[in-house]
Design a protein around this motif. Structure first.
Motif, PDB file in Angstrom:
ATOM      1  N   PRO A   1       0.683  -1.388   0.306  1.00  0.00           N
ATOM      2  CA  PRO A   1       0.036   0.030  -0.275  1.00  0.00           C
ATOM      3  C   PRO A   1       0.890   1.603   0.048  1.00  0.00           C
TER       4      PRO A   1
ATOM      5  N   TYR B   1      -2.124   5.073  -6.200  1.00  0.00           N
ATOM      6  CA  TYR B   1      -1.470   4.297  -4.571  1.00  0.00           C
ATOM      7  C   TYR B   1      -2.333   3.197  -5.007  1.00  0.00           C
TER       8      TYR B   1
ATOM      9  N   HIS C   1      -4.522   1.942  -2.983  1.00  0.00           N
ATOM     10  CA  HIS C   1      -5.754   2.486  -1.728  1.00  0.00           C
ATOM     11  C   HIS C   1      -6.616   3.392  -2.264  1.00  0.00           C
ATOM     12  N   ALA C   2      -6.436   3.593  -4.221  1.00  0.00           N
ATOM     13  CA  ALA C   2      -7.903   4.433  -4.678  1.00  0.00           C
ATOM     14  C   ALA C   2      -8.605   3.015  -5.276  1.00  0.00           C
TER      15      ALA C   2
END
Lengths: 385, 359, 338
Positions: B130, B174, B176-177
Motif C-alpha cells: 500500500p 496508490y 488504496h484508490a
C-alpha cells in the motif's frame, strides 16, 4: 442455465472507467505519510499534545535564555522565598513590575520572612542582561528573555520562589527540563537502536538467533527494575563528573527500554515476512536487502514511531524516579528528579510547597506523550479499515 | 508410483505433438515438520504435498483443484520456489529447449529463472504494497531485473496497465484508490511485467465479487490468447475452473487423484472424490435438484493419513483393497489419469448435460 | 399465509467522520413461517447490516434512521415494532436467541476459546430457560448436537472450538442457535468459509432442520447457487437497496431488473462450456462514500434511460405476478408522473 436468462446487450469494452472528483484524486495520490497526517489531525487531543511537546522541547533548546539566574548560584540570605506575584499595572499604565523584598528574621520563630515593599517597584524588562552562557551551545551571550531594569535579577525576581540554598526555582526548572527531556530522548534513541537491531535480527533470521535474543529479552524483563537500577547506579564511581553520570544513567535506563521495542520490531518482521506483497517482490527477483528496506521497513516505520513516542514517558519517569531516590543524577546536575529530591521531607513541603513545582511539568509531559502516542498509533496504519 | 503421466503427453488432445511440456513436475514432495515442546523436537510431518506428478504444455491452462488443505497452494509455491520442496523435480523448459530442474537450484541463483514464471495472488488487498505507487509496484520486477531508466520503466508500466484495462494516467496513484477488481488487474500487470511464459494464478478470482470475477476471468483468457501464456490455475471453485482450464488436476490430501481434460473431468469422472466434489457444487437454477453425494466425516489429517487410499474412509465405493493398498495414478483412458483401484469398473456421474431434458 | 416478519423501507446509516455510509437504504421484504428468504447481493450491498438491524445489533456509529421491522409473536398477539424497542431492553434480549437466532460466516470467531462448546450451548439454553438443571441442560445440548449431525456428541460437548474442524464448528454453531428453537434463523453466509463438500452437508442439514422445526430462515449469501438450492423467496440487493424481489423460480427464470439479469449471466456455471467468455457487468461497485445519484445501478446499467435513471430513484413496485422490482424500465408510468 444460460438459455433461460433473457439476453442483454453486452458491453465488449470493459475498460474500467470512472471519473474521480478532485478530492478523490487528492486521496489517490496521497503517500502514507499524508494519509497518516490526515488521520492524525482528527485526533484533537493528540494534536494538542503534540503542540505541548513542541513547546517543552523549545524550552530544552532555549533553557538558558528563559532562565534569568545562574541556577547554581546560592545565597543563604535568600533561602525559601515564596513565589512572587507580578504586578502588571502601575497607576493604570501597563508596566509589569515586582516589589522589592526585604528579608528579616521573625523574632519568635527565627524563620526568615520576606516582606514586599510597595514603595520600591522594580520594573520587569525583556531581553535583560544576566549570567553568561552560550546560546544554542555556540553564541556566547548574556541576554535573557526576562530580567529586571536597574537591578541584578537575582536580587529581586523570584517567579517561582527559591529553594533552601536560595537558588531560583524558575531558572532551575528551565535547566532541569533540558536535562530530563534530553535524557529521555537519548535513552529512547539507544533503546531504538538496540531494539531495531536485535529485534530485526531476531525476526529476520529466526532459528537459534531468534531463540537466543528472545531468551535475553525474557531474562532482562524478568529482573526487577529498581534493584537492577540500584545495583548499576551504585557501580557508577563517585568520582565521575556530571556528564559521565548523565551518560551512564541514560545507558542504564535504555537497557530496560529496548526489550519492548525489540519485541515490536520482531513481531512486525515476522508478520511482514508472510505478506503477499513481500512474496511478490521475492518472486520478482528482488534482493533480500531491497525487500527489507523498500517493503518491510516502510511498513512498520510508522508503528515504530508510535511505539517510541509511547516509550518516551517511561524513560522520563525512570530518570525522575532514579534521581528522586538519589540513584540517578546528583547535584550539581539539575533535573526534575533532582529538583523533586529537595521536596522529599514533609516539613519543607508544609512550609514551602513551591518546591514541588517540578512535579507539574512531569505530569504534563507524560500525559502529552501518551496522548500523542495514542494518536500516532491510531493513525499509524492508514490502510487498515 | 508406477505411472508416469509425462511419457504419454503426445496423447494430449490440446497441444501439438512435437511440443515438449513447458513445465514438468516429478515426484514433488513437501513435508512440513511438526515441532513440539521446549526443545522443538520433530514429532511428525505434515505431508502437504505427497508425490505429485504432472506436466503443462505451452499455451495451455492446467487447473489444480481441491478443498482447503489439499496441498494445491503448497504445490504452486514449490514450483515457484517460494518454498523449498522436500523432494522431487520441477523441470522448466528454457527458450533453447533445455529442461532445468528448478528444485535443485540454490535460492541465491534463482533470479534469472524467476522472471519466466510469475504469480497472481488471491487477495488483491494484501498482495500490493500500500505504500508504493502503481508505477513502483508494476515497475519493481523491471527495476530489480536491470531496467534502471525510470522513463523506460514508466513507458513499459503504461503499456502493461493498458494491457490489463487500466488507464496509464493512474500510474502515480496508490493501491488504496482502487477497488478489488482493479487491484487484481494491477496484480496481473505486475505478473506480466517480465514477459513470463508461465503464470501461476493462486485463487486469483475467489476473493472478488461475482460481477467482477467474470471480468478478471475474461481478462486472463484474453491475455493468454494474445501473449501465448501458460497458466497453472489453482482454485477451489469448480465452476470457475471449468471456464478457464484445458485440463484439470484434482487433489486430495497432498496427492493428485484425477487428471484429465476439462470436459472429461466434468462428464466422465473416474475418481469417486471428483464425483462427490462435482455433485456438491450448488447449481444456480432452482429447477435443477441434483442428487447430492454427501461425504461422511472430515478430510483426512495430512500428518496421519489413513492406510491405503486416503479417501477410503469417506468413499461409498470402497472395498477391502482400498483399505490396504494405496492406488497409483494410472492412465485409465487416453489422457485421463485416476488414482483409484476401481476406476475402470465404476461408472461415475458427471455434470455435463445434466440440465438438458429438465428444462 | 401470514408473514412472521415484515421489513419495510429499512434504512440503516453509518455516520462517520469521512461521511455517511448508507449501508441499508430502503430494504423491504417479508418472511413467512417454514420458508426460506434468500437475501443475495455482492459486497457492500448491505445484506449483513440488514440482518443485524433486524436483531438490533447495529453498533455505533450505525443507526436505523427510517423504516419499520414488524415481528409477529408466536402467541398471535400484537405485532412488535422492533425499531422502536430499546436495543438492550428486556423484550429485545428475549427475542434475540429465543425467537430470532443468528449464525455467522466464521464460526471460529463466534465461540470463546476459554469455554468448551458444550458450556456455551448450555449457557445459551439456560439464558432463556432459567429453571433448567445442569443435567437437563446438558442432555438438551447433547440432543441438539445429535440433531445437527455431530458424531460422538457426548465427547464433542467437552471440546473447545479450536479442536473442531470448520464443518463441525458450523454444526455446533447451528446447534447453539437452535438451543431455544427459534422461529426465525438468520444465517449470514453460513457456508462461505467452508469447502463445497462441507457446504453441501451444512445446506442439507439446514433444510432438514427447517422441515422438522418449521422455522423460517433468512439466508444471506452472495452465492446464487446456494440461493437457487435453498430459497423460496429471493430479495436481490444492490448498494443498500432491494432492487428485485420474488419467488425463486421467477428470479432465476424471469428476472426483471437489469442488475439481476446481468448478475445471473456473469456467474460461471458448472454446466457451461469450457473456455468460454462470460458476459460481465462493466465497471465496479462504487465506494460507499460516492453513491451515484438516481438509481444506484445506473452507471453500470446498459439499459439506463438518460435523464431518468440518473435523476430519480425508482421505488420497489409490485408487479401483477407478485414479483417486485425497482426499475424505471418496468414502471414507466411513474416517470411520467414525476
Amino acid at each position: 442455465m444460460a438459455q433461460s436468462v433473457p439476453a442483454i446487450p453486452t458491453d465488449p469494452d470493459h475498460l474500467v472507467e470512472d471519473i474521480a472528483t478532485d478530492a478523490e484524486e487528492r486521496v489517490s495520490v496521497a503517500t502514507q505519510w499524508q494519509l497518516m497526517w490526515w488521520r492524525f489531525k482528527q485526533h484533537r487531543l493528540g494534536v494538542f499534545s503534540g503542540v505541548v511537546i513542541v513547546i517543552f522541547y523549545l524550552v530544552v533548546v532555549f533553557a538558558d535564555l528563559l532562565a534569568y539566574v545562574d541556577p547554581a548560584q546560592s545565597e543563604a540570605l535568600r533561602s525559601l522565598i515564596a513565589p512572587q506575584p507580578i504586578h502588571w499595572f502601575d497607576n493604570g499604565q501597563f508596566r509589569p513590575h515586582v516589589y522589592a523584598l526585604a528579608g528579616k528574621r521573625d523574632p519568635l520563630t527565627f524563620k526568615r520572612v520576606y516582606e514586599p515593599d510597595p514603595e520600591r517597584k522594580i520594573p520587569i524588562t525583556l531581553f535583560a542582561r544576566g549570567f553568561e552562557y552560550k546560546l544554542l551551545g555556540m553564541v556566547p551571550t548574556d541576554v535573557h528573555l526576562i530580567g529586571l531594569a536597574g537591578a541584578p535579577p537575582e536580587e529581586g525576581l523570584y517567579l517561582l520562589g527559591t529553594d533552601l540554598q536560595g537558588r531560583d526555582m524558575w531558572s532551575r526548572l528551565m535547566l532541569g527540563t533540558r536535562t530530563s527531556l534530553t535524557i529521555g530522548l537519548l535513552g529512547v534513541a539507544i533503546s531504538l537502536f538496540l531494539g531495531v537491531l536485535l529485534g530485526g535480527l531476531s525476526g529476520l533470521y529466526g532459528g537459534w538467533v531468534d531463540t537466543l535474543i528472545q531468551r535475553i529479552i525474557e531474562i532482562t524483563r524478568s529482573i526487577p527494575t529498581i534493584p537492577l537500577w540500584m545495583g548499576l547506579a551504585a557501580a557508577v564511581p563517585n568520582s565521575w563528573n556530571v556528564t559521565q553520570i548523565y551518560f551512564s544513567i541514560t545507558i542504564i535506563i535504555s537497557l530496560i527500554g529496548w526489550t519492548e521495542l525489540g519485541r515490536v520490531v520482531r513481531g512486525r518482521f515476522l508478520s511482514l515476512r508472510e505478506e503477499d506483497f513481500v512474496l511478490a517482490a521475492e518472486l520478482a527477483g528482488a534482493s533480500q536487502w531491497r525487500i527489507i528496506f523498500r517493503h518491510m521497513v516502510p511498513s512498520f516505520l510508522s508503528h515504530i514511531i508510535a511505539a517510541t513516542t509511547l516509550a518516551l514517558p517511561a524513560m522520563i519517569i525512570s530518570e525522575t524516579a532514579l534521581s528522586f531516590l538519589g540513584l540517578g543524577l546528583r547535584p550539581p546536575a539539575v533535573s526534575w528528579g533532582v529538583l523533586l529530591q529537595d521536596a522529599q521531607n514533609v516539613q519543607s513541603l508544609a512550609i514551602s510547597p513551591w518546591l514541588l513545582a517540578a512535579a507539574i511539568p512531569v505530569i504534563i509531559i507524560i500525559l502529552a506523550f501518551n496522548f500523542l502516542g495514542d494518536g500516532l498509533r491510531d493513525a499509524a496504519d492508514p490502510y487498515g479499515v | 508410483m508406477t505411472s508416469n503421466p509425462n511419457s504419454v503427453h503426445s496423447n494430449n488432445s490440446v497441444n501439438s505433438v512435437e511440443n515438449a511440456p513447458l513445465l514438468e513436475v516429478r515426484g514433488l514432495k513437501m513435508h512440513f515438520p511438526i515441532r513440539r515442546g521446549f526443545l522443538q523436537r520433530t514429532v511428525g510431518h505434515v505431508r502437504a504435498v505427497d508425490d505429485v506428478n504432472f506436466f503443462i504444455q505451452p499455451g495451455e491452462t492446467l487447473a489444480l483443484v481441491g478443498e482447503s488443505g489439499c496441498g494445491k497452494t503448497t504445490t504452486a509455491r514449490c514450483i515457484l520456489r517460494a518454498l523449498d520442496p522436500t523432494a522431487g523435480e520441477v523441470l522448466f523448459r528454457t527458450d533453447d529447449g533445455r529442461a532445468v530442474n528448478l528444485a535443485a537450484i540454490p535460492r541465491k541463483q534463482l533470479r534469472p529463472w524467476r522472471q519466466h514464471m510469475q504469480m497472481i495472488f488471491q487477495d488483491p488487498y494484501a498482495s500490493l504494497n500500500p505504500r508504493m505507487t502503481l508505477a513502483d509496484i508494476v515497475g519493481e520486477p523491471l527495476l530489480v531485473n536491470g531496467m534502471r531508466d525510470r522513463q523506460a520503466r514508466n513507458d513499459r508500466v503504461a503499456e502493461l496497465l493498458r494491457l490489463v484495462g487500466l488507464r496509464p494516467e493512474y500510474m502515480q496513484r496508490y493501491p488504496h484508490a482502487f477497488s478489488g477488481g482493479q487491484r487484481q488487474r494491477i496484480g496481473v500487470a505486475r505478473a506480466l511485467a517480465l514477459n513470463p511464459s508461465l503464470v501461476v494464478a493462486d485463487e486469483a478470482v475467489s476473493a472478488l465479487d461475482v460481477s467482477v470475477q467474470a471480468q478478471i476471468l475474461n481478462l486472463l483468457m484474453e491475455l493468454q490468447e494474445r501473449l501465448g501464456l501458460t497458466y497453472l490455475f489453482v482454485a477451489h471453485d469448480l465452476s470457475v475452473v471449468k471456464h478457464i482450464s484445458d485440463r484439470i488436476a484434482v487433489m486430495y490430501v497432498g496427492k493428485i487423484v484425477e487428471l484429465a481434460p476439462t470436459r472429461r473431468v466434468f462428464s466422465v469422472p473416474k475418481h469417486p472424490y471428483t464425483e462427490a466434489l462435482l455433485s456438491a457444487v450448488p447449481i444456480p437454477n432452482p429447477r435443477v435438484h441434483s442428487q447430492r453425494i454427501l461425504l461422511e466425516g472430515d478430510v483426512a489429517d495430512p500428518s496421519k493419513p489413513p492406510p491405503g487410499c486416503y479417501f477410503h474412509p469417506r468413499c461409498r465405493y470402497a472395498v477391502e483393497r482400498c483399505r490396504i493398498e494405496p492406488p497409483p495414478l494410472v492412465e485409465v483412458e487416453s489422457g485421463h489419469y485416476a488414482a483409484c483401484h476401481r476406476a475402470t469398473e465404476l461408472t461415475l456421474r458427471g455434470v455435463m448435460g445434466r440440465e438438458t431434458g429438465q428444462n | 399465509m401470514e408473514p412472521i416478519l415484515t421489513v419495510d423501507n429499512l434504512k440503516t446509516y453509518f455516520f462517520q467522520s469521512e461521511g455517511t455510509v448508507k449501508a441499508v437504504d430502503g430494504a423491504s421484504f417479508e418472511v413467512y413461517p417454514g420458508q426460506t428468504l434468500g437475501l443475495v447481493g455482492e459486497s457492500g450491498c448491505g445484506k449483513s447490516i440488514t440482518a443485524r438491524s433486524i436483531l438490533r445489533l447495529v453498533d455505533k456509529p450505525g443507526r436505523i434512521v427510517d423504516g419499520s421491522i414488524q415481528y409477529y409473536p408466536a402467541n398471535g398477539g400484537q405485532a412488535l415494532e422492533l425499531t422502536e424497542l430499546p436495543s438492550d431492553g428486556a423484550t429485545m434480549r428475549e427475542i434475540r436467541g429465543k425467537d430470532i437466532a443468528l449464525i455467522f460466516q466464521e464460526p471460529m470467531t463466534s465461540f470463546s476459546a476459554h469455554y468448551s462448546v458444550g458450556n456455551q450451548i448450555m449457557e445459551a439454553i439456560r439464558i432463556h430457560d432459567r429453571g433448567l438443571s445442569q443435567q437437563a441442560a446438558r442432555a438438551r445440548a447433547v440432543d441438539l448436537l445429535r440433531k445437527t449431525g455431530v458424531p460422538m456428541a457426548e465427547q464433542r460437548l467437552d471440546m473447545y472450538s479450536f479442536q473442531l474442524s470448520g464443518g463441525l464448528r458450523q454444526r455446533v454453531m447451528i446447534a447453539m442457535a437452535l438451543a431455544c428453537t427459534p422461529r426465525i434463523l438468520i444465517a449470514d453466509e453460513p457456508t462461505t468459509a467452508l469447502d463445497v463438500t462441507t457446504q453441501a452437508q451444512i445446506l442439507a442439514l439446514l433444510k432438514d432442520l427447517q422441515r422438522s422445526f418449521g422455522m423460517a430462515i433468512i439466508l444471506i449469501t452472495h452465492d446464487m447457487g446456494v440461493i437457487a438450492e435453498m430459497a423460496d423467496e429471493v430479495a436481490v440487493m444492490y448498494l443498500g437497496r432491494v432492487v428485485e424481489r420474488g419467488p425463486v423460480d421467477q428470479i432465476f427464470h424471469a428476472p426483471r431488473h437489469p442488475y439481476t439479469r446481468a448478475l445471473l449471466r456473469s456467474i460461471p456455471s458448472i454446466d457451461g462450456e469450457p473456455r468460454t467468455k462470460l458476459p460481465t457487468i462493466r465497471g465496479s461497485i462504487p465506494h460507499p462514500y460516492s453513491r451515484p445519484q438516481g438509481c444506484p445501478f445506473h452507471p453500470r446499467c446498459l439499459e439506463r434511460i438518460a435523464g431518468v435513471c440518473d435523476q430519480h430513484e425508482p421505488a420497489l413496485a409490485r408487479m401483477a405476478d407478485g414479483q417486485a422490482v425497482a426499475c424505471f424500465l418496468h414502471h414507466r408510468e411513474e416517470i411520467r408522473q414525476n
